[in-house]
Enzyme design. Structure first.
Site, short mmCIF file in Angstrom:
data_model
loop_
_atom_site.label_atom_id
_atom_site.label_comp_id
_atom_site.label_asym_id
_atom_site.label_seq_id
_atom_site.Cartn_x
_atom_site.Cartn_y
_atom_site.Cartn_z
N HIS A 159 0.88 -1.26 -0.14
CA HIS A 159 -0.10 -0.08 0.06
C HIS A 159 0.80 1.06 -0.11
O HIS A 159 2.20 1.19 0.31
CB HIS A 159 -1.09 -0.01 1.27
CG HIS A 159 -0.18 0.03 2.53
ND1 HIS A 159 0.34 1.01 3.12
CD2 HIS A 159 -0.03 -1.14 3.42
CE1 HIS A 159 0.86 0.78 4.28
NE2 HIS A 159 0.77 -0.46 4.51
N CYS A 175 3.11 -4.96 6.63
CA CYS A 175 2.67 -4.65 5.26
C CYS A 175 4.00 -4.02 4.57
O CYS A 175 4.98 -3.83 5.24
CB CYS A 175 1.52 -3.77 4.99
SG CYS A 175 -0.12 -4.24 5.72
#
Length: 199
Positions: A159, A175
């Site tokens: 992301h 992440c």
């Protein structure tokens, strides 16, 4: 001193000065000891921004390029992307998980693409950081930035981030983060089914 000798000396001085200028940002970055704040951890010494911009071939990592391929190297903090036809190759600096126990490695794929993602901390994040909000909608306060590629592993995503200080660092809760402009570009190339390998 002849004219040609003088020109050669001037050229060498110019080149040496140019190399020194190019090295200055890297040296300044290497010697940085400014504290940085990572969400939930408080001030801590900077884990220096590093990212390896060495181009790689896809063949050692993937059997084929069906649906495209994303390789995330958590050591060099770089994301490599190849389109299915092999004609386009992209290399982006990333943020990676803060610790090895938060790092997932192995093969998965993109299962969902979202523009303007919402964010909810995982149960493990809430346990570590009970003061965190249970939900943040799309916008400048969202830790997932402007775009997110959801992976086949629960809670794992590639992301964007609005906090550009995180890129090149061990700064995420699991992440892989990219600059918003880079995730926007990767988002345009990647598709549901794109292969992903984290090493």
């Amino acid at each position: 001193m002849t004219s040609s000798t003088l020109k050669l000396a001037n050229r060498r001085a110019f080149l040496a000065g140019g190399v020194a200028l190019l090295a200055a940002p890297a040296l300044a970055q290497q010697n940085s000891t400014e504290p940085d704040k990572v969400l939930g951890l408080g001030p801590h010494p900077v884990d220096h921004n590093i990212s390896s911009f060495r181009a790689l071939n896809w063949q050692p990592y993937f059997a084929n390029l069906k649906n495209g391929a994303i390789l995330v190297d958590t050591t060099s903090r770089a994301l490599h992307f190849w389109t299915e036809d092999g004609q386009t190759y992209k290399l982006y600096p990333t943020s990676v998980p803060m610790t090895d126990d938060l790092t997932r490695r192995g093969r998965t794929s993109v299962v969902k693409k979202v523009v303007g993602p919402e964010w909810r901390p995982t149960p493990a994040m809430r346990k570590r950081n009970p003061e965190w909000p249970p939900y943040i909608g799309p916008g400048p306060d969202n830790p997932l930035g402007t775009h997110a590629l959801y992976l086949g592993w629960t809670y794992y995503r590639i992301h964007g981030t609005h906090d550009t200080r995180k890129i090149g660092r061990r700064s995420s809760n699991g992440c892989i983060g990219l600059y918003n402009e880079n995730i926007s570009e990767l988002f345009s190339y990647a598709k549901v089914g794109t292969q992903v390998l984290l090493i």
